[in-house]
Design an enzyme around this catalytic site. Structure first.
Site, PDB file in Angstrom:
ATOM      1  CE  LYS A  10      18.254  16.117   8.399  1.00 22.60           C
ATOM      2  NZ  LYS A  10      17.610  16.840   9.533  1.00 22.60           N
ATOM      3  CE1 TYR A  50      20.286  14.143  13.548  1.00 24.37           C
ATOM      4  CE2 TYR A  50      19.272  12.204  12.564  1.00 24.37           C
ATOM      5  CZ  TYR A  50      19.699  13.523  12.472  1.00 24.37           C
ATOM      6  OH  TYR A  50      19.524  14.213  11.289  1.00 24.37           O
ATOM      7  CG  PHE A  58      12.754  15.954  18.715  1.00 22.32           C
ATOM      8  CD1 PHE A  58      13.669  15.447  17.802  1.00 22.32           C
ATOM      9  CD2 PHE A  58      13.213  16.891  19.645  1.00 22.32           C
ATOM     10  CE1 PHE A  58      15.000  15.858  17.799  1.00 22.32           C
ATOM     11  CE2 PHE A  58      14.546  17.308  19.650  1.00 22.32           C
ATOM     12  CZ  PHE A  58      15.437  16.789  18.722  1.00 22.32           C
ATOM     13  NE  ARG A  86      25.059  23.403  11.935  1.00 22.11           N
ATOM     14  CZ  ARG A  86      24.125  22.657  12.544  1.00 22.11           C
ATOM     15  NH1 ARG A  86      23.895  21.402  12.139  1.00 22.11           N
ATOM     16  NH2 ARG A  86      23.415  23.135  13.529  1.00 22.11           N
ATOM     17  CB  THR A  92      16.677  23.389  13.382  1.00 19.51           C
ATOM     18  OG1 THR A  92      17.976  23.321  13.966  1.00 19.51           O
ATOM     19  CG2 THR A  92      16.063  21.996  13.349  1.00 19.51           C
ATOM     20  NE  ARG A 103      18.180  22.250   8.031  1.00 24.05           N
ATOM     21  CZ  ARG A 103      18.875  21.954   9.123  1.00 24.05           C
ATOM     22  NH1 ARG A 103      19.280  22.911   9.948  1.00 24.05           N
ATOM     23  NH2 ARG A 103      19.147  20.687   9.404  1.00 24.05           N
ATOM     24  CG  ASN A 113      15.661  19.934   8.907  1.00 30.74           C
ATOM     25  OD1 ASN A 113      15.976  18.812   8.489  1.00 30.74           O
ATOM     26  ND2 ASN A 113      16.050  20.375  10.089  1.00 30.74           N
ATOM     27  CG  HIS A 116      23.103  15.923   9.367  1.00 30.64           C
ATOM     28  ND1 HIS A 116      22.858  16.309  10.662  1.00 30.64           N
ATOM     29  CD2 HIS A 116      24.404  15.526   9.333  1.00 30.64           C
ATOM     30  CE1 HIS A 116      23.961  16.118  11.390  1.00 30.64           C
ATOM     31  NE2 HIS A 116      24.905  15.645  10.602  1.00 30.64           N
ATOM     32  CD  GLU A 127      27.441  14.300  12.582  1.00 30.71           C
ATOM     33  OE1 GLU A 127      27.556  14.882  11.472  1.00 30.71           O
ATOM     34  OE2 GLU A 127      26.816  14.790  13.541  1.00 30.71           O
TER      35      GLU A 127
HETATM   36  P1  IDP Z   1      20.188  20.608  13.219  1.00 30.57           P
HETATM   37  O1  IDP Z   1      19.918  19.559  12.175  1.00 30.57           O
HETATM   38  O2  IDP Z   1      19.844  21.987  12.711  1.00 30.57           O
HETATM   39  O3  IDP Z   1      21.549  20.520  13.832  1.00 30.57           O
HETATM   40  P2  IDP Z   1      19.168  19.470  15.729  1.00 30.57           P
HETATM   41  O4  IDP Z   1      18.578  20.282  16.831  1.00 30.57           O
HETATM   42  O5  IDP Z   1      20.520  18.881  15.939  1.00 30.57           O
HETATM   43  O6  IDP Z   1      19.120  20.364  14.398  1.00 30.57           O
HETATM   44  O7  IDP Z   1      18.128  18.300  15.414  1.00 30.57           O
HETATM   45  C1  IDP Z   1      18.452  17.247  14.547  1.00 30.57           C
HETATM   46  C2  IDP Z   1      17.290  17.013  13.614  1.00 30.57           C
HETATM   47  O8  IDP Z   1      16.164  16.546  14.361  1.00 30.57           O
HETATM   48  C3  IDP Z   1      16.756  18.266  12.911  1.00 30.57           C
HETATM   49  O9  IDP Z   1      17.498  18.580  11.741  1.00 30.57           O
HETATM   50  C4  IDP Z   1      15.331  17.888  12.603  1.00 30.57           C
HETATM   51  O10 IDP Z   1      15.238  17.054  11.442  1.00 30.57           O
HETATM   52  C5  IDP Z   1      14.950  17.084  13.842  1.00 30.57           C
HETATM   53  N1  IDP Z   1      14.340  17.905  14.905  1.00 30.57           N
HETATM   54  C6  IDP Z   1      14.944  18.821  15.681  1.00 30.57           C
HETATM   55  N2  IDP Z   1      14.090  19.360  16.565  1.00 30.57           N
HETATM   56  C7  IDP Z   1      12.899  18.763  16.333  1.00 30.57           C
HETATM   57  C8  IDP Z   1      11.587  18.900  16.931  1.00 30.57           C
HETATM   58  O11 IDP Z   1      11.371  19.674  17.866  1.00 30.57           O
HETATM   59  N3  IDP Z   1      10.604  18.106  16.414  1.00 30.57           N
HETATM   60  C9  IDP Z   1      10.834  17.235  15.389  1.00 30.57           C
HETATM   61  N4  IDP Z   1      12.041  17.077  14.811  1.00 30.57           N
HETATM   62  C10 IDP Z   1      13.051  17.830  15.266  1.00 30.57           C
HETATM   63 MG    MG Z   2      22.398  19.206  15.249  1.00 28.00          MG
END
Ligand code: IDP
Ligand code: MG
Length: 148
Positions: A10, A50, A58, A86, A92, A103, A113, A116, A127
């Site tokens: 990212k 997304y 968010f 993963r 996350t 992470r 973080n 992806h 994707e």
């Molecule tokens: P993941 O990347 O671990 O699968 P997801 O829940 O699918 O997590 O969320 C996608 C991305 O959105 C996260 O990697 C993070 O960058 C962002 N994100 C997720 N939850 C939040 C939040 O509560 N606030 C701000 N950004 C968030």
């Molecule tokens: Mg996800």
């Protein structure tokens, strides 16, 4: 049963000059690079990628972040590559991710973080098609595969 997964470094990872170190970890594991490019995610692309999050509170912040600078987009291949990546990423939120995960080792944020990775083979197929044209992916055999 080799599998492909989509990985992004990212904008925070690219800005922090961590791309090489992150790629080294994934290659060290034995994953094979079949696609690799530096690119800027557009708002349209972010909404495709997304889609499951577009209606969440968010999302606007997430779109702003993911479009804020270049990302490294990768397709990696290996046995159960989706699950392996993963696991290497960690959960996350970097503040909750275990040491030893990407992470966990490099971040403290839920949003910023670093990485992806597709969360299922079905998501990976979608994707990969969002980020890469078929001709940008290269199938080849690496001689060391039998050793990893
Ligand atoms: P993941 O990347 O671990 O699968 P997801 O829940 O699918 O997590 O969320 C996608 C991305 O959105 C996260 O990697 C993070 O960058 C962002 N994100 C997720 N939850 C939040 C939040 O509560 N606030 C701000 N950004 C968030
Ligand atoms: Mg996800």
């Amino acid at each position: 049963m080799s599998e492909r997964t989509l990985v992004l470094f990212k904008p925070d990872a690219v800005q922090r000059r961590l791309s090489g170190r992150l790629l080294a970890r994934l290659e060290d594991k034995g994953l094979k690079i079949v696609g690799l490019k530096l690119m800027v995610v557009t708002p349209d692309l972010a909404k495709q990628h997304y889609a499951e999050h577009v209606s969440k509170p968010f999302y606007p912040e997430l779109e702003k972040f993911i479009t804020s600078g270049p990302v490294v987009a990768l397709v990696l291949e290996g046995p159960t590559a989706v699950k392996v990546v993963r696991g290497m990423m960690g959960p996350t939120n970097g503040a909750e991710a275990a040491p030893g995960t990407i992470r966990g080792d490099f971040g403290l944020s839920r949003q910023t973080n670093l990485v992806h990775g597709s969360d299922s083979p079905e998501a990976a197929a979608k994707e990969i098609a969002v980020y890469f044209k078929p001709e940008e992916l290269i199938s080849y055999t690496a001689d060391l595969e039998k050793w990893v």
